[in-house]
Design a protein around this motif. Structure first.
Motif, PDB file in Angstrom:
ATOM      1  N   MET A 232     117.645  33.169 109.027  1.00 35.88           N
ATOM      2  CA  MET A 232     116.845  32.374 108.093  1.00 35.88           C
ATOM      3  C   MET A 232     117.634  31.146 107.657  1.00 35.88           C
ATOM      4  O   MET A 232     118.751  31.269 107.146  1.00 35.88           O
ATOM      5  CB  MET A 232     116.474  33.218 106.866  1.00 35.88           C
ATOM      6  N   ILE A 233     117.088  29.965 107.872  1.00 34.90           N
ATOM      7  CA  ILE A 233     117.765  28.724 107.505  1.00 34.90           C
ATOM      8  C   ILE A 233     117.478  28.423 106.034  1.00 34.90           C
ATOM      9  O   ILE A 233     116.319  28.287 105.640  1.00 34.90           O
ATOM     10  CB  ILE A 233     117.288  27.568 108.392  1.00 34.90           C
ATOM     11  N   PRO A 234     118.521  28.311 105.193  1.00 36.66           N
ATOM     12  CA  PRO A 234     118.293  28.057 103.768  1.00 36.66           C
ATOM     13  C   PRO A 234     117.766  26.650 103.516  1.00 36.66           C
ATOM     14  O   PRO A 234     118.064  25.719 104.265  1.00 36.66           O
ATOM     15  CB  PRO A 234     119.681  28.251 103.149  1.00 36.66           C
ATOM     16  N   ILE A 235     116.993  26.511 102.446  1.00 35.42           N
ATOM     17  CA  ILE A 235     116.476  25.215 102.016  1.00 35.42           C
ATOM     18  C   ILE A 235     117.031  24.937 100.628  1.00 35.42           C
ATOM     19  O   ILE A 235     116.840  25.730  99.703  1.00 35.42           O
ATOM     20  CB  ILE A 235     114.934  25.197 101.985  1.00 35.42           C
ATOM     21  N   TYR A 236     117.729  23.827 100.477  1.00 32.82           N
ATOM     22  CA  TYR A 236     118.360  23.489  99.205  1.00 32.82           C
ATOM     23  C   TYR A 236     117.572  22.409  98.462  1.00 32.82           C
ATOM     24  O   TYR A 236     116.992  21.512  99.069  1.00 32.82           O
ATOM     25  CB  TYR A 236     119.789  23.006  99.434  1.00 32.82           C
ATOM     26  N   ASN A 237     117.587  22.537  97.119  1.00 28.83           N
ATOM     27  CA  ASN A 237     116.999  21.546  96.232  1.00 28.83           C
ATOM     28  C   ASN A 237     118.109  20.714  95.589  1.00 28.83           C
ATOM     29  O   ASN A 237     119.284  21.099  95.615  1.00 28.83           O
ATOM     30  CB  ASN A 237     116.169  22.228  95.139  1.00 28.83           C
ATOM     31  N   ILE A 238     117.744  19.612  94.968  1.00 32.72           N
ATOM     32  CA  ILE A 238     118.741  18.771  94.309  1.00 32.72           C
ATOM     33  C   ILE A 238     119.475  19.565  93.230  1.00 32.72           C
ATOM     34  O   ILE A 238     120.689  19.424  93.045  1.00 32.72           O
ATOM     35  CB  ILE A 238     118.082  17.510  93.719  1.00 32.72           C
ATOM     36  N   SER A 239     118.757  20.441  92.531  1.00 33.69           N
ATOM     37  CA  SER A 239     119.359  21.211  91.441  1.00 33.69           C
ATOM     38  C   SER A 239     120.419  22.195  91.932  1.00 33.69           C
ATOM     39  O   SER A 239     121.191  22.719  91.130  1.00 33.69           O
ATOM     40  CB  SER A 239     118.276  21.962  90.666  1.00 33.69           C
ATOM     41  N   ASP A 240     120.479  22.447  93.223  1.00 33.87           N
ATOM     42  CA  ASP A 240     121.512  23.329  93.767  1.00 33.87           C
ATOM     43  C   ASP A 240     122.878  22.645  93.820  1.00 33.87           C
ATOM     44  O   ASP A 240     123.889  23.297  94.100  1.00 33.87           O
ATOM     45  CB  ASP A 240     121.123  23.804  95.176  1.00 33.87           C
ATOM     46  N   PHE A 241     122.887  21.326  93.565  1.00 33.85           N
ATOM     47  CA  PHE A 241     124.130  20.558  93.563  1.00 33.85           C
ATOM     48  C   PHE A 241     124.345  20.028  92.139  1.00 33.85           C
ATOM     49  O   PHE A 241     123.982  18.885  91.842  1.00 33.85           O
ATOM     50  CB  PHE A 241     124.054  19.411  94.573  1.00 33.85           C
ATOM     51  N   PRO A 242     124.887  20.850  91.242  1.00 38.30           N
ATOM     52  CA  PRO A 242     124.955  20.499  89.816  1.00 38.30           C
ATOM     53  C   PRO A 242     125.716  19.211  89.567  1.00 38.30           C
ATOM     54  O   PRO A 242     126.792  18.978  90.118  1.00 38.30           O
ATOM     55  CB  PRO A 242     125.667  21.704  89.190  1.00 38.30           C
ATOM     56  N   SER A 243     125.118  18.343  88.715  1.00 39.17           N
ATOM     57  CA  SER A 243     125.742  17.054  88.427  1.00 39.17           C
ATOM     58  C   SER A 243     125.206  16.497  87.122  1.00 39.17           C
ATOM     59  O   SER A 243     123.993  16.547  86.854  1.00 39.17           O
ATOM     60  CB  SER A 243     125.462  16.064  89.558  1.00 39.17           C
ATOM     61  N   PHE A 244     126.089  15.925  86.336  1.00 43.04           N
ATOM     62  CA  PHE A 244     125.675  15.200  85.134  1.00 43.04           C
ATOM     63  C   PHE A 244     124.859  13.968  85.522  1.00 43.04           C
ATOM     64  O   PHE A 244     124.055  13.463  84.741  1.00 43.04           O
ATOM     65  CB  PHE A 244     126.921  14.780  84.338  1.00 43.04           C
TER      66      PHE A 244
END
Length: 293
Positions: free
Chosen positions: A1-13
């Protein structure tokens, strides 16, 4: 299963909800167990200012060098490896963010370089292009580091940034840059994306667009240099590659899923395009896309 990432998965101020983020590449916070390859639910434009890396987008491999823009669209398979001393910027955004205050709801579709990165995933910047784009990127960066960010200001700056990129690309392009044709082609691509497993008839897509088959073919050739039939075939082939490398499905099942009438026909068509049978391709490529950053 190929994961799908969202912007919120890369935490940033320097992010705005799950809609936008602009970060220094070397400061980017990745998920603890980031998997490669993966897919994004967002658009990403990488600008490396130093270092190199090898990026693979849907099996197109590119060595990314300094002062090269690299484009990744939602749903595309992305692999990055062999990164060396990489510094630069990662700009990510969703369609809804770009259209926050846009009166033209086809605005995103008019950027031909987005959603076309399977064919042209990068753009090399010369000194004039750097001088044109750098001030806009700096303005965005100045806004995202503020405690009270303005999404409207950032969305407007993003819109300007994308327009400048498109203009720079158009200056080097020999293809059709008529915004109307680009929008129609993007609509065609979306229809193909939704129906390619069951529909390979040009008439089907022409009917959905309220155009003649001849006109759809003209638009497709003008924008991409390819006939509609070739674009549909390429999309089916891409899916076959994805399934062969990243699923455990039997080759016959993959052929069935993609609408081929029998195993031997699928194997012949695949070999005609790739020079390998599906089984040979799976064996050759299986280990290649299991790398990590």
């Amino acid at each position: 299963m190929i994961p799908i990432y969202n912007i919120s998965d890369f935490p940033s101020f320097q992010a705005i909800d799950d809609q936008f983020m602009l970060e220094r590449f070397e400061s980017l916070q990745r998920p603890p167990k980031l998997q490669w390859p993966h897919k994004h639910s967002f658009y990403e434009i990488m600008w490396l200012t130093s270092g190199t890396s090898v990026n693979v987008i849907d099996y197109h491999q590119v060595t990314v060098e300094p002062d090269m823009l690299f484009f990744i669209s939602p749903g595309q398979l992305h692999l990055m490896n062999h990164a060396q001393s990489v510094k630069g910027f990662s700009l990510t955004f969703t369609e809804s963010f770009l259209l926050i205050n846009a009166t033209n709801k086809n605005a995103l579709k008019e950027f031909a370089f987005l959603d076309n990165s399977y064919a042209s995933p990068f753009f090399k910047l010369d000194s004039e292009a750097i001088a044109e784009l750098s001030p806009i990127l700096e303005l965005m960066m100045n806004e995202v580091i503020r405690k009270e960010k303005s999404p409207l200001i950032i969305a407007n700056l993003l819109f300007v940034y994308l327009n400048r990129i498109q203009r720079l690309i158009n200056q080097q392009s020999t293809g059709d840059t008529d915004p109307n044709n680009v929008v129609r082609y993007k609509l065609l691509k979306k229809l193909i994306e939704d129906n390619f497993k069951t529909q390979n008839s040009i008439a089907f897509y022409a009917d959905k667009l309220n155009l003649t088959s001849h006109r759809v073919n003209e638009i497709c050739k003008a924008v991409t240099g390819k006939a509609v039939g070739v674009v549909i075939r390429d999309r089916v082939l891409l899916e076959a590659k994805r399934l062969l490398v990243h699923s455990e499905q039997a080759i016959g099942q993959i052929g069935d899923e993609l609408g081929f009438r029998d195993f031997s026909y699928f194997s012949r068509q695949f070999k005609r395009q790739e020079g390998l049978t599906p089984a040979e391709y799976r064996k050759t490529m299986h280990g290649k896309y299991q790398s990590s950053y």
